[in-house]
Design a protein around this motif. Structure first.
Motif, short mmCIF file in Angstrom:
data_model
loop_
_atom_site.label_atom_id
_atom_site.label_comp_id
_atom_site.label_asym_id
_atom_site.label_seq_id
_atom_site.Cartn_x
_atom_site.Cartn_y
_atom_site.Cartn_z
N PHE A 13 9.91 4.34 0.32
CA PHE A 13 8.55 4.98 0.76
C PHE A 13 7.99 3.83 1.89
O PHE A 13 6.81 4.19 2.08
CB PHE A 13 7.54 5.37 -0.41
N GLN A 14 8.76 2.81 2.12
CA GLN A 14 8.01 1.94 3.19
C GLN A 14 8.07 2.51 4.58
O GLN A 14 8.92 3.29 4.93
CB GLN A 14 9.03 0.54 3.37
N GLU A 15 6.79 2.21 5.20
CA GLU A 15 6.72 2.59 6.77
C GLU A 15 6.11 1.20 7.58
O GLU A 15 5.75 0.24 6.85
CB GLU A 15 5.69 3.62 6.75
N GLU A 16 6.07 1.47 8.70
CA GLU A 16 5.64 0.26 9.72
C GLU A 16 4.22 0.32 9.52
O GLU A 16 3.34 1.28 9.89
CB GLU A 16 6.17 0.28 10.87
N SER A 17 3.47 -0.69 8.98
CA SER A 17 2.08 -0.49 8.87
C SER A 17 1.36 -0.79 9.78
O SER A 17 0.23 -0.35 10.15
CB SER A 17 1.45 -1.41 7.44
N PHE A 18 1.84 -1.84 10.98
CA PHE A 18 1.42 -2.12 12.24
C PHE A 18 2.33 -2.50 13.29
O PHE A 18 2.18 -1.80 14.36
CB PHE A 18 0.42 -3.53 11.88
N ASN A 62 -3.14 6.30 -2.11
CA ASN A 62 -2.03 5.76 -2.98
C ASN A 62 -2.85 4.73 -4.00
O ASN A 62 -2.22 4.64 -5.07
CB ASN A 62 -1.13 4.89 -2.29
N LEU A 63 -4.08 4.35 -3.64
CA LEU A 63 -4.79 3.21 -4.45
C LEU A 63 -6.17 4.04 -4.97
O LEU A 63 -6.56 3.22 -5.80
CB LEU A 63 -4.94 1.95 -3.92
N ILE A 100 11.57 3.57 10.70
CA ILE A 100 11.36 4.98 9.94
C ILE A 100 10.53 4.79 8.70
O ILE A 100 10.23 3.70 8.08
CB ILE A 100 12.79 5.56 9.60
N ARG A 101 10.38 6.19 8.11
CA ARG A 101 10.03 5.98 6.56
C ARG A 101 11.08 6.11 5.62
O ARG A 101 11.75 7.33 5.76
CB ARG A 101 8.87 7.38 6.30
N ASP A 102 11.27 5.22 5.03
CA ASP A 102 12.44 5.20 4.09
C ASP A 102 12.24 6.04 2.63
O ASP A 102 10.92 5.88 2.02
CB ASP A 102 12.44 3.63 3.68
N VAL A 120 0.80 -1.09 -0.10
CA VAL A 120 0.10 -0.01 -0.08
C VAL A 120 0.76 1.28 0.13
O VAL A 120 0.52 2.12 -0.76
CB VAL A 120 -0.77 0.07 1.31
N ASN A 121 1.88 1.44 0.95
CA ASN A 121 2.52 2.55 1.11
C ASN A 121 3.89 2.73 0.27
O ASN A 121 4.68 3.76 0.32
CB ASN A 121 2.98 2.84 2.43
#
Length: 384
Positions: free
Chosen positions: A288-293, A167-168, A282-284, A128-129
């Motif tokens: 653009f990856q982030e921790e979703s949960f 994003n979608l 962190i937000r890469d 998703v992110n």
């Protein structure tokens, strides 16, 4: 009810929560089968009814993936005959797609073969992110899928729901937040109380978005005050050599243990031998990856460990849901803040109380998770 779960690789070691959900639904009376392109961990992740429909191979797996994803040739590499045979043989009432790539494949199959079977699409994080921002065709297929009347969506956090809409372009009313569950073996393990020294642990792949470099810097600061402290990093991944080099440069490598992989059944005991868990995600800015949960952080809380998480993605949401002063939230990319939070939790010997662990168990139990999924299955069937 008969449900066909499509999971591109069944079962990836880091996707325990997906495997556990499928097994729990089966045990709860849902007649289930799994269709996968690649069967993995057969002995440690057993399941009775598994069909395989491999993506057509081109020279080697890396080139195959490049053709499928980067060159956008996936529609020409799907084994449509096997898909048709499996659906004819199993006759599912519902298709449950796990991950965005599963949705993408199923949309190609659906468009080619014209099934329109009620579908639940479960997205989990980078699907998703990250991927919609770097793979235009992927985004286009999932945007179109969001318009299909026979599809509903799940995400594990309100944070990811917002990302799904952004994003979608998925309609808000089609997305349900279904928190990931954790295995009850973590509640059965109790953190050791006789730990006089600071023992920190973090679990997660050694990739940029996990933020390990900031944790190592924080640990270096902590050693000034707690010289006998140790740090355990469980993961493995592309940044392992870089992280080890960082530890050596800081002259603290003898205090850090790198563990590439731990069997999931052994993880509760390992967590219980520590007293502070840290998830420094962190937000890469590249992927653009982030921790979703934050399943790993949740598992540590279930064992009872005081926990520090960063203000990243769904981690803040997870901390607020657990509602305990044994969990601290710090800014991203802030080694000093991590060190301060860890020190404060350790100094007061913070841990989750039995009642707080019970609350975590109730909020994120397998029963809660599967009940929500079953409700969505029934809604799909009633709207058919």
């Amino acid at each position: 009810m008969k449900v066909l779960h499509y999971i591109p690789s069944f079962s990836v070691t880091t996707e325990t929560f997906i495997y556990d959900q499928v097994v729990a639904l089966e045990r709860g009376g849902v007649e289930s089968a799994v269709l996968t392109a690649k069967r993995l961990n057969v002995h440690s992740r057993p399941f009775d009814k598994v069909y395989t429909a491999p993506i057509k191979s081109i020279i080697n797996p890396r080139i195959t993936q490049a053709f499928a994803l980067r060159l956008q040739l996936l529609p020409f590499m799907i084994d449509y005959k096997t898909w048709a045979r499996v659906i004819e043989e199993f006759k599912p009432d519902v298709i449950h797609c796990h991950t965005g790539n599963a949705v993408k494949t199923w949309m190609h199959v659906n468009d080619k073969l014209g099934f329109n079977i009620p579908t639940l699409a479960s997205l989990h994080g980078s699907d998703v992110n990250s991927e919609p921002l770097i793979r235009p065709k992927y985004r286009a297929v999932l945007e179109e899928a969001g318009k299909k009347p026979f599809i509903k969506w799940t995400v594990p956090s309100a944070f990811l729901k917002q990302k799904c809409m952004l994003n979608l372009g998925t309609p808000e009313n089609k997305i349900s937040v279904v928190h990931n569950a954790f295995n009850p073996i973590f509640l059965a393990e109790q953190q050791k109380k006789a730990l006089d020294e600071l023992r920190i642990i973090s679990v997660g792949r050694f990739i940029g978005c996990k933020g390990h470099t900031f944790l190592i810097d924080a640990f270096s600061l902590l050693l000034n005050r707690y010289p006998n402290a140790t740090l355990t990093l469980v993961g493995g991944g592309e940044l392992e050599s870089q992280l080890k080099a960082q530890a050596e440069a800081l002259n603290i490598d003898q205090k850090i243990t790198f563990i590439e992989q731990v069997q999931h059944a052994q993880l509760p005991k390992l967590l219980g031998s520590h007293n502070v868990y840290v998830q420094p995600s962190i937000r890469d800015e590249i992927t653009f990856q982030e921790e979703s949960f934050g399943v790993a952080a949740l598992e540590a809380m279930a064992v009872g460990l005081a926990t520090v998480v960063s203000e990243c993605g769904g981690l803040t949401e997870l901390a607020s849901l657990t509602d305990t002063d044994a969990v601290a939230v710090v800014p991203q990319k802030d080694a000093s803040a991590i060190a301060t939070a860890v020190g404060q939790l350790f100094d007061r010997q913070a841990c989750l109380s039995p009642s707080e662990r019970d609350k975590v168990g109730a909020l994120f139990s397998s029963q809660t998770n599967t009940s929500a999924i079953l409700t969505l299955f029934n809604q799909l069937l009633s709207e058919k």
